[in-house]
Design an enzyme around this catalytic site. Structure first.
Site, PDB file in Angstrom:
ATOM      1  CG  LEU A  25       5.873  71.987  58.867  1.00  0.00           C
ATOM      2  CD1 LEU A  25       6.685  72.415  57.656  1.00  0.00           C
ATOM      3  CD2 LEU A  25       6.742  71.253  59.860  1.00  0.00           C
ATOM      4  CG  ASP A  26       4.211  77.503  64.844  1.00  0.00           C
ATOM      5  OD1 ASP A  26       3.667  78.387  64.141  1.00  0.00           O
ATOM      6  OD2 ASP A  26       4.667  77.724  65.969  1.00  0.00           O
TER       7      ASP A  26
END
Length: 172
Positions: A25-26
């Site tokens: 995940l960013d």
């Protein structure tokens, strides 16, 4: 199993497949708010949290950097009004310098402490390493020729993030 890193942005939907065993995940804006906050203060031996935070907050208040503003905000909340800063200088990529209550104060990376020939106590170096292993930002603060403390800053989590991660784990 196969490792597949996926970058999830916005409302995109991840469909589970048997080949996927890793999700990347960013974090900024996805898992976190993008708003930095003080996560901890580690005073050097003989120092008090409030004193370290007050001086660090004063010097960082003069900077517009989000990490500096997080420290200054926490210092104001915990210690009240902050003393004025004279001769402020932002050292790009290293930290900040200035005079607070007649003391030459430096706050930033170990390289900045080295420029001032300041020795970082082992306990603070260990705390800094631990904070950075956890993905947090750690800044040292020094005055009167000694490193006085470490300030740890981190991005704040969105309230919904923990539940979202639990839901993804439940999906296997």
């Amino acid at each position: 199993g196969a490792q597949l890193g996926l970058l999830i942005k916005g409302p995109e939907i991840l469909e589970s497949t048997r080949a996927v065993d890793t999700i990347v995940l960013d974090k900024t804006g996805t898992v976190t708010t993008g708003r930095m906050a003080l996560a901890g203060v580690v005073p050097a031996a003989g120092e008090e949290r409030a004193g370290v935070l007050r001086i660090a907050g004063a010097i960082e208040h003069a900077s517009e950097h989000p990490i500096a503003q997080a420290i200054a905000r926490a210092a104001r909340e915990e210690t009240g009004s902050l003393p004025a800063v004279e001769s402020f200088e932002n050292r790009a990529g290293l930290g900040v310098e200035g005079v607070v209550e007649g003391r030459a104060v430096v706050a930033g990376r170990p390289a900045l402490m080295g420029e001032w020939s300041l020795q970082v106590p082992a306990a603070l170096a260990e705390a800094r390493d631990a904070a950075e292993r956890d993905g947090r930002t750690a800044l040292l603060v020094a005055w009167d020729g000694e490193v006085r403390g470490l300030l740890v800053v981190a991005d704040t989590m969105k309230p919904t993030s923990a539940e979202a991660v639990r839901a993804l784990k439940a999906l296997g």
